[in-house]
Design a protein around this motif. Sequence first.
Motif, PDB file in Angstrom:
ATOM      1  N   GLN A  25       0.827  -1.213   0.000  1.00 58.62           N
ATOM      2  CA  GLN A  25       0.000   0.000   0.000  1.00 58.62           C
ATOM      3  C   GLN A  25       0.862   1.265   0.000  1.00 58.62           C
ATOM      4  O   GLN A  25       0.593   2.215  -0.736  1.00 58.62           O
ATOM      5  N   ALA A  78      -7.055   4.712  -7.253  1.00 57.67           N
ATOM      6  CA  ALA A  78      -8.224   3.857  -7.501  1.00 57.67           C
ATOM      7  C   ALA A  78      -7.828   2.604  -8.273  1.00 57.67           C
ATOM      8  O   ALA A  78      -8.304   1.492  -7.978  1.00 57.67           O
ATOM      9  N   LEU A  79      -6.940   2.760  -9.254  1.00 57.83           N
ATOM     10  CA  LEU A  79      -6.453   1.598 -10.005  1.00 57.83           C
ATOM     11  C   LEU A  79      -5.657   0.658  -9.108  1.00 57.83           C
ATOM     12  O   LEU A  79      -5.824  -0.583  -9.173  1.00 57.83           O
ATOM     13  N   ARG A  81      -5.973   0.302  -5.924  1.00 55.90           N
ATOM     14  CA  ARG A  81      -6.914  -0.361  -5.004  1.00 55.90           C
ATOM     15  C   ARG A  81      -7.568  -1.560  -5.654  1.00 55.90           C
ATOM     16  O   ARG A  81      -7.687  -2.636  -5.033  1.00 55.90           O
ATOM     17  N   VAL A  82      -7.969  -1.409  -6.923  1.00 53.55           N
ATOM     18  CA  VAL A  82      -8.592  -2.534  -7.631  1.00 53.55           C
ATOM     19  C   VAL A  82      -7.607  -3.687  -7.781  1.00 53.55           C
ATOM     20  O   VAL A  82      -7.949  -4.870  -7.568  1.00 53.55           O
ATOM     21  N   VAL A  83      -6.355  -3.373  -8.110  1.00 52.66           N
ATOM     22  CA  VAL A  83      -5.346  -4.422  -8.310  1.00 52.66           C
ATOM     23  C   VAL A  83      -5.048  -5.141  -7.003  1.00 52.66           C
ATOM     24  O   VAL A  83      -4.971  -6.390  -6.948  1.00 52.66           O
ATOM     25  N   VAL A  85      -6.917  -5.408  -4.302  1.00 53.96           N
ATOM     26  CA  VAL A  85      -8.080  -6.213  -3.879  1.00 53.96           C
ATOM     27  C   VAL A  85      -8.163  -7.509  -4.683  1.00 53.96           C
ATOM     28  O   VAL A  85      -8.519  -8.566  -4.151  1.00 53.96           O
ATOM     29  N   LYS A  86      -7.805  -7.436  -5.956  1.00 54.73           N
ATOM     30  CA  LYS A  86      -7.849  -8.626  -6.803  1.00 54.73           C
ATOM     31  C   LYS A  86      -6.898  -9.705  -6.294  1.00 54.73           C
ATOM     32  O   LYS A  86      -7.206 -10.909  -6.364  1.00 54.73           O
ATOM     33  N   VAL A  91      -6.444  -2.885   1.769  1.00 57.13           N
ATOM     34  CA  VAL A  91      -6.351  -1.551   1.144  1.00 57.13           C
ATOM     35  C   VAL A  91      -6.848  -0.478   2.102  1.00 57.13           C
ATOM     36  O   VAL A  91      -7.351   0.567   1.677  1.00 57.13           O
ATOM     37  N   LYS A  95      -7.647   3.493   1.341  1.00 56.14           N
ATOM     38  CA  LYS A  95      -8.966   4.072   1.592  1.00 56.14           C
ATOM     39  C   LYS A  95      -8.871   5.434   2.261  1.00 56.14           C
ATOM     40  O   LYS A  95      -9.737   6.298   2.068  1.00 56.14           O
TER      41      LYS A  95
END
Length: 445
Positions: A25, A78-79, A81-83, A85-86, A91, A95
């Motif tokens: 992070q 935002a990108l 965070r998506v990666v 979480v995948k 995250v 946040k």
Amino acid sequence: MNQQPLLNLIDDLTGDINDPSLLWQLGAIVAAVVLGFGLARLLKKRFGRQDTHGTMMRFGVESFGRVMAPLAVVGLLALARVVLVKYHFHVNLIKVALPIFGSLAVIRFTFYLLRRVFARHGQVSATMLAFEKVFQLLVWLAFVLYITGLWVDVFEYLDGTILPIGKYKVSIADILQATISVIVLLMLALWAGAALEEQLMKVQGMHTNLRVVVSRTARAVLILVAVLMSLSLVGIDLTVLSVFGGALGVGLGLGLQKIASNYVSGFVILLDRSLTIGDMITVDKYSGRVTQINTRYTVLQGLDGMESIVPNEMLVSGAVQNSSLSSSMLNISTKVSVAYDTDVDMVLKLLEEAALTVERVLKEDKLPSAQLLSFGADGLDLQVNFWINDPHNGRGGVISDVNRAIWRALKANDISVPFPQREMRILGPVPEQLLPQESTPVPKE
């Protein structure tokens, strides 16, 4: 007051200390900040060069530079965070970082809109600075409420507080939402109008007046659309505009004729091209260079720096002297007298040659000419006519230069300039009070 969201956030951040995802992070946040600000700087440098033509892309990137950096960081976070979480990483830290940079983007975007609309010439008033500080404080306060989880409680309280307005009952939350939507749409409309006006003023193939007409019309249309959209979002029926239109018509019939006439006259001036920005005009007792043609008034800047605000109706209904309408060439004259024993032909040629030595006097096509005006009481009255093509620089300076050149030429050729000489003769006996008084001798001691 519910503090559970804040406690949960603290627990999540504390739990991530010993988790390997914390490093991912931190790395994602640092990378997003470096890439975001670096990308914004690169785009500003690439499209903001002075040697490029004034395209819309260059205009947008150069003016929007301070807002692009936090927006790019938000997008990259935002990108990330998506990666993360995948791949099943926590995250929680991202946040927290997302609303921080989102708040910064909102603040900079608002400042950008305000200064593009109300401080286009770089002069920021103290009122605007105070408003910016208050707005910045409110945005960070909203961020604190969001991050602590108190935002829901505050919204529920505002939504539950009902205010009676006439026969309607409206909550404070609805009033705030309606106010914000109206302000945002109007600000966007004003910003779009200002941006369009700046771009139109750079178009070389379009007449100046046509650029002003298009920009004024576009701004009015944008504001009208923004108002209609705001009314729809607030929930006001657009049929009430018919009542407003009737009231406006009554107002125009009673006391707003002059204002409406000035607005119509402004568009008439712009469309018939009788005046353009930069023309030297004289109307009534006002004269100067046209610096602004607004929808209600026109600004004239005199050679002494004094600005006159002239209603457009005066420019349409009255006589206007325009020294730059069809041609910028202007004829100016100055007078001088010489003694009767002077060679007239020689001195006329001398005056023309003296005028030609002045830099601003035209030396092609329109040459200076000198004439014998009359036989005066004290000498021969002569006049020199000459032409200039820069009336916006004034007449006083060039007349002074020509007069000085004439004086030097006359002195160099021993030509005298007569001046009035009078003799007073007293007929009849001299009154006693005019006779010289004999002084009484002082006795010696």
